[in-house]
Scaffold this active site. Structure first.
Site, PDB file in Angstrom:
ATOM      1  N   LYS A  55       0.845  -1.212   0.000  1.00  0.00           N
ATOM      2  CA  LYS A  55       0.000   0.000   0.000  1.00  0.00           C
ATOM      3  C   LYS A  55       0.877   1.257   0.000  1.00  0.00           C
ATOM      4  CE  LYS A  55      -1.611   1.412   4.137  1.00  0.00           C
ATOM      5  NZ  LYS A  55      -1.296   2.778   4.573  1.00  0.00           N
ATOM      6  N   ASN A  56       1.901   1.258   0.855  1.00  0.00           N
ATOM      7  CA  ASN A  56       2.706   2.470   1.022  1.00  0.00           C
ATOM      8  C   ASN A  56       3.719   2.678  -0.090  1.00  0.00           C
ATOM      9  OD1 ASN A  56       1.222   2.961   3.245  1.00  0.00           O
ATOM     10  ND2 ASN A  56       2.803   2.417   4.738  1.00  0.00           N
ATOM     11  N   CYS A  58      -4.266  12.015  13.447  1.00  0.00           N
ATOM     12  CA  CYS A  58      -5.055  10.776  13.380  1.00  0.00           C
ATOM     13  C   CYS A  58      -4.844  10.082  14.722  1.00  0.00           C
ATOM     14  CB  CYS A  58      -4.603   9.918  12.207  1.00  0.00           C
ATOM     15  SG  CYS A  58      -2.977   9.247  12.448  1.00  0.00           S
ATOM     16  N   ARG A  87       1.044  14.178  13.516  1.00  0.00           N
ATOM     17  CA  ARG A  87       1.539  13.938  12.147  1.00  0.00           C
ATOM     18  C   ARG A  87       1.523  15.222  11.301  1.00  0.00           C
ATOM     19  NH1 ARG A  87      -0.826   8.338  10.102  1.00  0.00           N
ATOM     20  NH2 ARG A  87       0.984   8.440   8.742  1.00  0.00           N
ATOM     21  N   PRO A  88       2.259  16.227  11.716  1.00  0.00           N
ATOM     22  CA  PRO A  88       2.334  17.476  10.951  1.00  0.00           C
ATOM     23  C   PRO A  88       3.049  17.279   9.606  1.00  0.00           C
ATOM     24  CG  PRO A  88       3.930  17.478  12.723  1.00  0.00           C
ATOM     25  CD  PRO A  88       3.115  16.251  12.907  1.00  0.00           C
ATOM     26  N   ASP A  93       5.171  19.870   8.422  1.00  0.00           N
ATOM     27  CA  ASP A  93       6.083  21.023   8.366  1.00  0.00           C
ATOM     28  C   ASP A  93       7.322  20.749   7.523  1.00  0.00           C
ATOM     29  OD1 ASP A  93       6.414  19.303  10.825  1.00  0.00           O
ATOM     30  OD2 ASP A  93       8.329  20.367  10.846  1.00  0.00           O
ATOM     31  N   ASP A 125       5.257   0.220  12.079  1.00  0.00           N
ATOM     32  CA  ASP A 125       4.011  -0.387  11.583  1.00  0.00           C
ATOM     33  C   ASP A 125       3.875  -1.844  11.972  1.00  0.00           C
ATOM     34  OD1 ASP A 125       3.955   1.441   8.427  1.00  0.00           O
ATOM     35  OD2 ASP A 125       3.499   2.018  10.479  1.00  0.00           O
ATOM     36  N   ARG A 161      -8.197  -0.741   5.440  1.00  0.00           N
ATOM     37  CA  ARG A 161      -7.385   0.299   4.776  1.00  0.00           C
ATOM     38  C   ARG A 161      -6.071  -0.273   4.282  1.00  0.00           C
ATOM     39  NH1 ARG A 161      -6.593   5.721   7.934  1.00  0.00           N
ATOM     40  NH2 ARG A 161      -5.375   5.934   6.034  1.00  0.00           N
TER      41      ARG A 161
HETATM   42  C1  EPZ Z   1       4.602   6.808   6.514  1.00  0.00           C
HETATM   43  O1  EPZ Z   1       3.821   7.801   7.123  1.00  0.00           O
HETATM   44  C2  EPZ Z   1       3.690   5.596   6.357  1.00  0.00           C
HETATM   45  N1  EPZ Z   1       2.562   5.960   5.492  1.00  0.00           N
HETATM   46  C3  EPZ Z   1       3.202   5.164   7.739  1.00  0.00           C
HETATM   47  O2  EPZ Z   1       2.420   3.995   7.568  1.00  0.00           O
HETATM   48  C4  EPZ Z   1       4.412   4.821   8.601  1.00  0.00           C
HETATM   49  O3  EPZ Z   1       3.983   4.479   9.897  1.00  0.00           O
HETATM   50  C5  EPZ Z   1       5.348   6.033   8.668  1.00  0.00           C
HETATM   51  O4  EPZ Z   1       5.716   6.440   7.340  1.00  0.00           O
HETATM   52  C6  EPZ Z   1       6.620   5.742   9.448  1.00  0.00           C
HETATM   53  O5  EPZ Z   1       7.290   4.675   8.857  1.00  0.00           O
HETATM   54  C7  EPZ Z   1       2.759   6.007   4.154  1.00  0.00           C
HETATM   55  O6  EPZ Z   1       3.847   5.773   3.656  1.00  0.00           O
HETATM   56  C8  EPZ Z   1       1.559   6.353   3.317  1.00  0.00           C
HETATM   57  P1  EPZ Z   1       6.642  10.087   8.603  1.00  0.00           P
HETATM   58  P2  EPZ Z   1       4.367   9.320   7.170  1.00  0.00           P
HETATM   59  O7  EPZ Z   1       6.530  11.373   7.876  1.00  0.00           O
HETATM   60  O8  EPZ Z   1       5.233   9.574   5.999  1.00  0.00           O
HETATM   61  C9  EPZ Z   1       7.028  13.290  12.103  1.00  0.00           C
HETATM   62  C10 EPZ Z   1       0.580   2.611   7.885  1.00  0.00           C
HETATM   63  O9  EPZ Z   1       0.324   1.991   8.906  1.00  0.00           O
HETATM   64  N2  EPZ Z   1       6.907  14.315  11.036  1.00  0.00           N
HETATM   65  O10 EPZ Z   1       7.749   9.156   8.259  1.00  0.00           O
HETATM   66  O11 EPZ Z   1       3.200  10.203   7.402  1.00  0.00           O
HETATM   67  C11 EPZ Z   1       5.757  12.469  12.251  1.00  0.00           C
HETATM   68  O12 EPZ Z   1       4.840  13.125  13.105  1.00  0.00           O
HETATM   69  C12 EPZ Z   1       1.047   4.046   7.962  1.00  0.00           C
HETATM   70  O13 EPZ Z   1       0.585   2.127   6.725  1.00  0.00           O
HETATM   71  C13 EPZ Z   1       6.943  15.660  11.370  1.00  0.00           C
HETATM   72  O14 EPZ Z   1       7.044  16.019  12.541  1.00  0.00           O
HETATM   73  O15 EPZ Z   1       5.265   9.295   8.463  1.00  0.00           O
HETATM   74  C14 EPZ Z   1       6.282  11.186  12.852  1.00  0.00           C
HETATM   75  O16 EPZ Z   1       6.433  11.368  14.256  1.00  0.00           O
HETATM   76  C15 EPZ Z   1       0.799   4.605   9.337  1.00  0.00           C
HETATM   77  N3  EPZ Z   1       6.840  16.596  10.381  1.00  0.00           N
HETATM   78  C16 EPZ Z   1       7.661  11.037  12.211  1.00  0.00           C
HETATM   79  O17 EPZ Z   1       8.009  12.345  11.734  1.00  0.00           O
HETATM   80  C17 EPZ Z   1       6.712  16.246   9.063  1.00  0.00           C
HETATM   81  O18 EPZ Z   1       6.643  17.155   8.191  1.00  0.00           O
HETATM   82  C18 EPZ Z   1       7.698  10.071  11.023  1.00  0.00           C
HETATM   83  O19 EPZ Z   1       6.633  10.402  10.183  1.00  0.00           O
HETATM   84  C19 EPZ Z   1       6.677  14.872   8.730  1.00  0.00           C
HETATM   85  C20 EPZ Z   1       6.783  13.928   9.728  1.00  0.00           C
END
Ligand code: EPZ
Length: 423
Positions: free
Chosen positions: A22-23, A122, A127-128, A130, A310, A402
């Protein structure tokens, strides 16, 4: 709403095929916006998140269709972006799937503007985005926030050096996509290294992008004038594969997951082996067998190639039946222990302090009615239900749908007694 009804306590045995990731599919769908021709993504799973992103692309004007055979009975998604006129992602679509943010970079790069509803938080955290916005601003985009929407404009993006404050998967993917059409060279530092990032880089390269370094923490993208449409095969889902292997391990079974790529799952396979499960690589897949006791082991999640966040909830369910104490630390998201309260209702002994859970193994869990709260927590409850004698009902499995394609059929094919019931 559907529920799963599970009669647990049965060992799983047999072979099951993993679906496409999916990802990996979601960023590939977003990448179609960049192309001058249609994109076909082969091997896509039938999942709600994928149809949601398809609806969003169609809302923008793209034509999106699911075509039959993506190879051995699997589906393919075909997207023709030429009709896109409306670079906007409305709240009612984004609120159900935060991965919609992946259209941001491609829209700004290809159409010079985008208006995206800010994805709310969520269940697992704020999950910002920024880092996404910081990177696009460094490439010359002008971002403003109004009425819950982020509006971004750029006449043409220019290459820049972007250092991510933390590893962000979709942040890396968004910036990599945006940089493909920017003028000049972009360097992404502290980039995410997930296999899904590498899959996207491979697809962009076959579209004509000039990218190197994916899989390391520094990715270099040299802008090109245009990208062409391609057909790209999606990688298998390492998270689903890990979940299916854990189903075999938690029930003391013998399960082979065909299509699984062991090299993408090292951290999980190593923890399974440490817990006393026998892991073996077989032609085209991975096999798990467990006959002896479950040894309690400690786990700490971290960005790839570390232990995936995950899989944390699913592994914690497994540790509930360990022979001692297991410390589970969640370092990626701030609220990813929603499964703990539900597991406790089955008799699990878990104490949580901040982002650390101490799991004291018990000899058996007992079936109970449970409530799913988010995608991976719901998978954790299913695993616990498979191991627990008695009946377990998992409510609100729309969360599970999902990210898992007909999980009940996959588990039934391994001997589980699980059925989907309309509530
Ligand atoms: C991806 O989410 C995956 N989703 C998530 O899978 C997965 O848990 C996550 O990566 C971590 O591996 C998809 O690929 C569609 P991140 P993503 O940006 O990209 C912080 C599932 O179960 N952050 O790597 O949204 C954030 O809050 C889903 O399939 C900021 O602060 O996650 C988190 O604490 C759930 N600012 C950390 O970084 C930002 O601009 C990692 O988040 C971006 C992220």
């Amino acid at each position: 709403m559907d529920i799963f009804v599970i009669q647990g306590g049965r060992r799983l045995d047999g072979t099951v095929r993993v679906s496409g990731a999916k990802n990996a599919v979601l960023p590939l769908m977003a990448a179609s916006i960049l192309a001058d021709g249609p994109i076909e993504i082969a091997g896509t799973p039938r999942l709600r998140d994928i149809s949601t992103l398809g609806k969003l692309l169609a809302h923008m004007g793209a034509s999106v269709e699911t075509v039959g055979d993506g190879g051995d009975g699997r589906e393919a998604v075909r997207i023709d972006p030429s009709g896109i006129r409306n670079p906007e992602a409305p709240y009612d679509l984004v609120k159900t799937m935060r991965a919609s943010v992946l259209v941001l970079g491609p829209l700004v790069a290809r159409h010079g503007r985008a208006r995206i509803s800010l994805p709310g938080g969520c269940a697992i955290g704020a999950r910002p985005i920024d880092q996404h916005l910081k990177g696009l601003s460094l490439l010359g985009a002008k971002a403003s926030l109004s009425e819950g929407y982020v509006e971004i404009e750029a006449s043409r993006l220019s290459g820049a050096v972007v250092y991510f404050d933390m590893k962000t998967v979709t942040g890396t993917e968004n910036l990599m996509m945006a940089a493909t059409l920017a003028k000049g060279t972009t360097v992404l530092k502290n980039a995410a290294q997930e296999p899904e990032v590498c899959c996207l880089a491979g697809a962009l390269r076959s579209m004509g992008a000039d990218i190197e370094g994916e899989g390391s923490d520094e990715i270099v993208v040299r802008g090109v004038p245009a990208l062409r449409g391609v057909r790209h095969e999606v990688i298998p889902d390492r998270i689903e594969a890990s979940t299916l292997l854990l189903a075999g391990a938690i029930t003391g079974g013998d399960v082979t997951v065909s299509g699984a790529v062991p090299s993408a799952m090292d951290a999980v396979l190593q923890k399974l082996a440490e817990s006393g499960a026998e892991i073996s690589t077989v032609p085209g897949g991975v096999r798990v067998r467990r006959e002896g006791p479950i040894r309690s082991v400690n786990v700490e999640t971290s960005p790839y190639p570390g232990f995936p966040t995950d899989v944390q909830a699913q592994f914690m369910a497994y540790m509930c039946l360990g022979d001692g104490f297991s410390i589970v630390r969640e370092t990626i998201f701030e609220n990813r222990f929603m499964h703990v309260a539900e597991l406790r209702r089955m008799g699990a002994r878990i104490d949580v302090s901040g982002n650390t859970a101490a799991v004291k193994g018990v000899s058996a869990l007992s079936g109970a009615p449970l409530m799913a709260t988010d995608l991976r927590a719901s998978a954790s409850l299913v695993l616990a239900g498979l191991a627990a004698p008695g009946t377990t009902e998992v409510l609100r499995i729309y969360h599970l749908d999902r990210g898992y394609e007909s999980l009940e059929n996959k588990l039934s094919s391994l001997g589980a007694c699980i059925s989907r019931v309309k509530e």
